[in-house]
Design a protein around this motif. Structure first.
Motif, mmCIF file in Angstrom:
data_model
loop_
_atom_site.group_PDB
_atom_site.id
_atom_site.type_symbol
_atom_site.label_atom_id
_atom_site.label_comp_id
_atom_site.label_asym_id
_atom_site.label_seq_id
_atom_site.Cartn_x
_atom_site.Cartn_y
_atom_site.Cartn_z
ATOM 1 N N ALA A 1 -76.563 -57.379 -20.934
ATOM 2 C CA ALA A 1 -75.707 -56.997 -19.803
ATOM 3 C C ALA A 1 -75.491 -58.166 -18.843
ATOM 4 O O ALA A 1 -74.358 -58.410 -18.391
ATOM 5 C CB ALA A 1 -76.313 -55.812 -19.062
ATOM 6 N N ILE B 1 -74.969 -65.753 -11.595
ATOM 7 C CA ILE B 1 -74.555 -64.436 -11.128
ATOM 8 C C ILE B 1 -75.667 -63.930 -10.205
ATOM 9 O O ILE B 1 -76.810 -64.322 -10.305
ATOM 10 C CB ILE B 1 -74.297 -63.447 -12.282
ATOM 11 N N LYS C 1 -73.301 -60.927 -20.559
ATOM 12 C CA LYS C 1 -71.914 -60.468 -20.668
ATOM 13 C C LYS C 1 -71.222 -60.553 -19.309
ATOM 14 O O LYS C 1 -70.074 -60.998 -19.217
ATOM 15 C CB LYS C 1 -71.847 -59.051 -21.221
ATOM 16 N N GLU C 2 -71.902 -60.137 -18.248
ATOM 17 C CA GLU C 2 -71.335 -60.236 -16.905
ATOM 18 C C GLU C 2 -71.001 -61.695 -16.570
ATOM 19 O O GLU C 2 -69.926 -61.989 -16.033
ATOM 20 C CB GLU C 2 -72.314 -59.674 -15.875
ATOM 21 N N ARG D 1 -67.166 -63.196 -16.062
ATOM 22 C CA ARG D 1 -66.850 -63.795 -14.760
ATOM 23 C C ARG D 1 -66.298 -65.207 -14.935
ATOM 24 O O ARG D 1 -65.395 -65.621 -14.214
ATOM 25 C CB ARG D 1 -68.085 -63.830 -13.868
#
Length: 84
Positions: free
Chosen positions: A55, A83, A58-59, A63
């Motif tokens: 997760a 992030i 992937k974020e 982005r």
């Protein structure tokens, strides 16, 4: 292999092989895992990642997808913010 970013114990790297090492991808490395992830989809290209790692990576990819694709194409690597 240049380090692109580091967050939550995950180091994002891209190997210098570039275009001849398709499909375009990054490697997410922790103490327990070293997993290639597709720049196009943000999904792992091989198993071995925890759900949390999947997760977070992937974020990150979604982005910075444009920047990652550019690095892959040009071979000009740079650090990207983590992030949060």
């Amino acid at each position: 292999m240049p380090t692109i970013s580091h967050f939550y114990g995950i180091t994002i790297v891209m190997y210098l092989r570039g275009k001849d090492h398709n499909p375009p991808h990054i490697h997410a490395v922790t103490q327990a895992y070293a997993v290639p992830f597709s720049i196009k989809t943000g999904e792992p290209l091989a198993g071995g990642a925890s759900p949390k790692m999947k997760a977070l990576v992937k974020e990150f990819i979604l982005r910075y997808q444009k920047e990652l694709e550019e690095m892959w194409e040009t071979g000009e690597y740079r650090r990207l913010p983590p992030i949060d």
